[in-house]
Write an enzyme that holds these catalytic residues in place. Sequence first.
Site, PDB file in Angstrom:
ATOM      1  N   ASP A 173     -35.311   2.860  11.698  1.00  0.00           N
ATOM      2  CA  ASP A 173     -35.006   1.637  12.433  1.00  0.00           C
ATOM      3  C   ASP A 173     -33.996   1.842  13.561  1.00  0.00           C
ATOM      4  O   ASP A 173     -32.964   2.484  13.357  1.00  0.00           O
ATOM      5  CB  ASP A 173     -34.414   0.638  11.420  1.00  0.00           C
ATOM      6  CG  ASP A 173     -34.193  -0.733  12.001  1.00  0.00           C
ATOM      7  OD1 ASP A 173     -35.181  -1.442  12.192  1.00  0.00           O
ATOM      8  OD2 ASP A 173     -33.031  -1.092  12.260  1.00  0.00           O
ATOM      9  N   HIS A 213     -43.665  -6.504  12.321  1.00  0.00           N
ATOM     10  CA  HIS A 213     -42.897  -7.673  11.862  1.00  0.00           C
ATOM     11  C   HIS A 213     -41.951  -8.232  12.918  1.00  0.00           C
ATOM     12  O   HIS A 213     -41.306  -9.243  12.671  1.00  0.00           O
ATOM     13  CB  HIS A 213     -42.108  -7.278  10.614  1.00  0.00           C
ATOM     14  CG  HIS A 213     -41.038  -6.269  10.938  1.00  0.00           C
ATOM     15  ND1 HIS A 213     -41.335  -4.986  11.355  1.00  0.00           N
ATOM     16  CD2 HIS A 213     -39.694  -6.350  10.952  1.00  0.00           C
ATOM     17  CE1 HIS A 213     -40.213  -4.338  11.600  1.00  0.00           C
ATOM     18  NE2 HIS A 213     -39.200  -5.147  11.366  1.00  0.00           N
ATOM     19  N   ASP A 214     -41.829  -7.562  14.056  1.00  0.00           N
ATOM     20  CA  ASP A 214     -40.967  -8.046  15.140  1.00  0.00           C
ATOM     21  C   ASP A 214     -41.762  -8.637  16.296  1.00  0.00           C
ATOM     22  O   ASP A 214     -41.176  -9.110  17.268  1.00  0.00           O
ATOM     23  CB  ASP A 214     -40.151  -6.890  15.738  1.00  0.00           C
ATOM     24  CG  ASP A 214     -39.111  -6.336  14.785  1.00  0.00           C
ATOM     25  OD1 ASP A 214     -38.652  -7.087  13.908  1.00  0.00           O
ATOM     26  OD2 ASP A 214     -38.755  -5.153  14.949  1.00  0.00           O
ATOM     27  N   ASP A 217     -38.078   2.132   4.745  1.00  0.00           N
ATOM     28  CA  ASP A 217     -37.452   1.800   6.024  1.00  0.00           C
ATOM     29  C   ASP A 217     -36.015   2.322   5.982  1.00  0.00           C
ATOM     30  O   ASP A 217     -35.276   2.020   5.045  1.00  0.00           O
ATOM     31  CB  ASP A 217     -37.468   0.275   6.213  1.00  0.00           C
ATOM     32  CG  ASP A 217     -37.624  -0.116   7.658  1.00  0.00           C
ATOM     33  OD1 ASP A 217     -36.875   0.430   8.492  1.00  0.00           O
ATOM     34  OD2 ASP A 217     -38.484  -0.967   7.960  1.00  0.00           O
ATOM     35  N   GLU A 262     -38.453   4.375  15.399  1.00  0.00           N
ATOM     36  CA  GLU A 262     -38.567   3.155  16.206  1.00  0.00           C
ATOM     37  C   GLU A 262     -37.729   3.389  17.459  1.00  0.00           C
ATOM     38  O   GLU A 262     -36.514   3.243  17.445  1.00  0.00           O
ATOM     39  CB  GLU A 262     -38.048   1.926  15.451  1.00  0.00           C
ATOM     40  CG  GLU A 262     -38.375   0.648  16.212  1.00  0.00           C
ATOM     41  CD  GLU A 262     -37.446  -0.522  15.896  1.00  0.00           C
ATOM     42  OE1 GLU A 262     -37.851  -1.667  16.103  1.00  0.00           O
ATOM     43  OE2 GLU A 262     -36.297  -0.294  15.475  1.00  0.00           O
TER      44      GLU A 262
HETATM   45  O1  TEU Z   1     -35.731  -3.742  15.493  1.00  0.00           O
HETATM   46  C1  TEU Z   1     -34.976  -3.141  16.483  1.00  0.00           C
HETATM   47  C2  TEU Z   1     -35.099  -3.562  17.793  1.00  0.00           C
HETATM   48  O2  TEU Z   1     -34.494  -2.834  18.537  1.00  0.00           O
HETATM   49  C3  TEU Z   1     -35.894  -4.696  18.288  1.00  0.00           C
HETATM   50  O3  TEU Z   1     -35.351  -5.900  17.928  1.00  0.00           O
HETATM   51  C4  TEU Z   1     -35.917  -4.504  19.759  1.00  0.00           C
HETATM   52  O4  TEU Z   1     -34.629  -4.680  20.255  1.00  0.00           O
HETATM   53  C5  TEU Z   1     -36.804  -5.411  20.506  1.00  0.00           C
HETATM   54  O5  TEU Z   1     -38.000  -5.615  19.844  1.00  0.00           O
HETATM   55  C6  TEU Z   1     -37.010  -4.728  21.855  1.00  0.00           C
HETATM   56  O6  TEU Z   1     -38.050  -5.242  22.555  1.00  0.00           O
HETATM   57  C7  TEU Z   1     -35.417  -3.307  14.235  1.00  0.00           C
HETATM   58  C8  TEU Z   1     -36.209  -4.034  13.192  1.00  0.00           C
HETATM   59  O7  TEU Z   1     -37.572  -3.754  13.359  1.00  0.00           O
HETATM   60  C9  TEU Z   1     -35.892  -5.488  13.256  1.00  0.00           C
HETATM   61  O8  TEU Z   1     -36.648  -6.240  12.360  1.00  0.00           O
HETATM   62  C10 TEU Z   1     -34.414  -5.649  12.955  1.00  0.00           C
HETATM   63  O9  TEU Z   1     -34.058  -6.988  13.144  1.00  0.00           O
HETATM   64  C11 TEU Z   1     -33.561  -4.768  13.844  1.00  0.00           C
HETATM   65  O10 TEU Z   1     -34.040  -3.447  13.940  1.00  0.00           O
HETATM   66  C12 TEU Z   1     -32.179  -4.671  13.293  1.00  0.00           C
HETATM   67  O11 TEU Z   1     -32.167  -3.881  12.149  1.00  0.00           O
END
Ligand code: TEU
Length: 558
Positions: free
Chosen positions: A201, A330-331, A98, A258
């Site tokens: 990311d 994971h989000d 990552d 992403e």
């Molecule tokens: O996520 C980035 C991110 O932009 C998401 O939180 C997004 O804003 C949201 O889902 C939009 O619908 C990444 C990682 O995957 C996350 O786990 C981290 O917390 C984040 O970046 C910060 O590094």
Amino acid sequence: MERKWWHGKTAYQIYPKSFCDSNGDGIGDLPGITGKLDYLQDLGIEILWLSPVYPSPLADQGYDISDYCGIDPRFGTMADMDRLLAEARARGIRVVMDLVVNHCSDEHPWFREACRDPGGKFGRWFYIRDHRPGAPLPCNWRSVFGGSVWSPLPGHPDKLYLHTFHKKQPDLNWENPEVRDEIYRMINWWLEKGVSGFRIDAIINIRKKHPFRDYPADRADGLSAIENMLAEAEGITDLLGEMADHTFRKYDAFTVGEVFHEKEADLPLFIGEHGVFSTMFDFGENVLGESPLGWYARKTVSPEDYKRACFRSQKRVENVGFLCSIIENHDEPRGVSHYLPEGVHTPAAKKLLGGLNFMLRGLPFLYQGQEIGMENLPCGSIDEVDDISARDQYQVALDAGLTPEEAVAVINRFSRDNARSPFQWDAGPNAGFTSGTPWLRVNPNYTRINLAAQRDDPDSVWRFYKRLIALRRNPVYCETIVYGAVEPYLEEQENLMAYFRRGAGQTLLVAGNFQGEAQDMALPGAVKAVLLSNLEDAALQSGVFHMAPWQFAILELA
Ligand code: TEU
Ligand code: CA
């Protein structure tokens, strides 16, 4: 289209903290992952994405990095990492790290140095602004995890620094060539070490719109979502192109961006033949129903919404490149909890969702536990919640007038903890994840939903995923499945999601009855074979497929 080594593979995301704990401290680790490589190989996985394992205060579970070239002792040692890379390679599995470079941790030496001497070299590595107490903030952007993007620079009451995520995640200043050079050096160091690429990311956030200014407020807090600024930022692909030239392109590395809300015109620059990434995630389905007001205002997603979003994404990239197909990460909430109607958690329905997604054109990414149909992790109160985003959204819901019970219900639908509970290996203590106390509670359904039970059951969700992956690798069908065009079929028939995959001299029909009632699907021609079905029989008679509730099948047409 040029063939790439990763095209025909199936990828798998590991959230290391919750995958397998080898030493009983309740935290998943690298030796735990290495110990499961045989399992992943047997499943048919050929690309592994590891969520961050670098040294980190874990304020955002590793997405706040304090040393880009190390391993957090909680996850293991660099020797453990080297062993994982070697053991994976021996099994034909490529490892992807990552890459979190929009921001680092506030405990990274670079930020510490910036705090010590904001006027010095490292002060220019971040976005630091002078600020008189009581004066307006430099701009009204809202951080992704709530509140202003501006916080006081530690030790300097007259200065602020910018963080588009949590205040423990200061944004790196990508306009400074020194920052970029250091990041490229670090990327190459990992590529030299033998990682095959990166999941990148929050990468769109690195290019801000300058000069900083206010945008129209979208909530009562007077702030404006960061997306409103990002929509106006220009030239992101110039920055990314420079990064790719200095790093990935030299190694033929695999990269998956992403990227949210990308501009149509940028698609070829991102994932076209000479794009800056190999591919990027299809978030078209994940963002359905979102509201600028917050999670509490999100709408539920219907099967029709889901189908249309999938087809829309497919259409956008059909002549450009590949997306990655996911139902969760994971989000996100667990896909089966999010996309299937409330209460519908049968193995048949889970297989339908997985099959419809997996068979789209693109690189399928499974998220750990998806292959056994893991579900959302319920919480009874906010005290049980770890996720910083969920904690913020709970407060947002309360501020909007929801009761604590209603706010907890919102969190239960969208909390990032949902997908972060420990992997359910077996029906033993802590689902076989750890011999100690797990850092996050195990889903109480583990006695029913676990890998050990599903390995022995020929009809399990796990067996189904295994067959899907095997079909993708089958030399008779892989050309069509990997490269064949997607063409929606009977798109207007409600709660039917069906599409052709058309290859050279071969047509597959992927069809799912996305509802709890039976329905008929007219067949477009003779069926040569049923390649996969989620129910025992597929009733195909005289031009009609009588589909049982939640029936899914992959048909080869004559
Ligand atoms: O996520 C980035 C991110 O932009 C998401 O939180 C997004 O804003 C949201 O889902 C939009 O619908 C990444 C990682 O995957 C996350 O786990 C981290 O917390 C984040 O970046 C910060 O590094
Ligand atoms: Ca451990």
